[in-house]
Design a protein around this motif. Structure first.
Motif: not given
Length: 329
Positions: A31-36, A73-77, A81-84, A96-100
């Motif tokens: 699951a995504l963490k904050d900023g991921e 497709i999911q964003s905590n950053n 934004p989702v869709g970009s 891929t899960v990324s911190d950006g």
């Protein structure tokens, strides 16, 4: 939980890669963490550099390296934004899960009617490589003569077109008659099939009897040894790749004609486009401008299906592609 399909290096390549050197796995992503953010691959790049990098930067079991255009497709950053859409270094993965920190947003000026796959080709890393090799390394000037090998590939095809924009004579070599025809379509002044000419030395001399001011080097090996003899005094050589040597079991040691380098006072410099990363936005904007004006054409060789990543990669190493090799997920 989201599952990701992942291609890993099952075994280090011994000579030319084989199907058994790759393994397709499935991973459960956390699951995504904050900023991921969670991104889903849309297009994956297939590039020659993957071959030597796999030898020096990868262990067996590692995810195959590479660049992709992906959709958030999911964003905590809030930066993504989702869709970009972004360009990322997620490698051969569907998700891929990324911190950006390894993601670059697609430029806001990107036209809606232009495929995002070009962000991996002529309007992306290969295009940037072409610009920096020409401007920063070679300092190519109007009226000079440029030789490009592997000229029908992702980088070489852009190099030739930019050199023509700058008012230069361009000679290109490629490995098939179809590729030579493609180079002529792009406006190359001279082009030849290095596999069918009787003598590479004679072909180079015929294409430019006065020699070459600059060489954009993508091939290496024996081609380079012959081409250096055709350089003018104070000629410059930008070394971008050495694809002729990538599958050698025993590394080649030359021979480079060192006396020719000395007597003609040639300059030879290796480079990677990341050296000028601070210039990427401005340079990519120029590439897009040339594309919109019709001065830059970007051919793509697209393979459909994530499962075909190894086949697309091995096809690239065999020279099957014309233009940029891309896999559409």
């Amino acid at each position: 939980m989201v599952q990701a399909k992942v291609w890993v290096l099952a075994k280090h390549f011994d000579g030319f890669p084989k199907d058994s050197d790759f393994e397709l796995k499935v991973e459960e992503l956390p699951a995504l963490k904050d900023g991921e953010v969670l991104v889903e691959a849309v297009f994956l790049s297939v590039d020659p550099y993957m071959r030597p990098f796999s030898r020096v930067r990868m262990n067996e079991g590692d995810v195959m390296i590479g660049t992709q255009v992906a959709k958030v497709i999911q964003s905590n950053n809030p930066k993504f934004p989702v869709g970009s859409h972004v360009v990322g270094r997620g490698g051969w993965r569907t998700h891929t899960v990324s911190d950006g920190t390894d993601l670059i947003p697609i430029m806001r000026e990107w036209p809606q009617d232009v495929s995002l796959s070009l962000a991996l080709g002529g309007l992306g890393m290969p295009g940037l490589t072409a610009v920096y090799g020409i401007e920063e390394v070679l300092g190519l000037q109007k009226g000079e003569t440029l030789l490009v090998n592997a000229a029908a590939g992702a980088v070489g095809s852009v190099v030739g077109q930019i050199a023509k924009i700058k008012g230069c004579k361009v000679v290109g070599s490629a490995g098939s008659d179809a590729k030579v025809a493609f180079l002529k379509e792009l406006g190359f002044d001279e082009a030849f099939n290095y596999k069918t000419v009787g003598s590479l030395e004679e072909a180079l001399r015929k294409a430019s009897p006065d020699g070459y001011d600059c060489l954009f080097e993508n091939v290496g090996g024996s081609f380079t040894s012959v081409a250096i003899q055709q350089m003018k005094n104070f000629g410059r050589i930008a070394v971008c790749g050495s694809i002729s040597t990538y599958n050698d079991t025993i590394p080649q040691t030359g021979p480079y004609p060192h006396l020719t380098m000395i007597f003609k006072q040639l300059k030879m410099e290796g480079f990677m486009q990341s050296r000028w990363e601070h210039k990427h936005p401005e340079t990519q904007g120029r590439l897009l401008g040339w594309f919109k004006e019709g001065k830059l054409k970007c051919r793509e060789h697209i393979t459909k299906g994530f499962e075909k990543m190894p086949a697309a990669f091995m096809g690239l190493l065999r020279g099957e592609n014309v233009g940029k090799a891309v896999v559409a997920v």
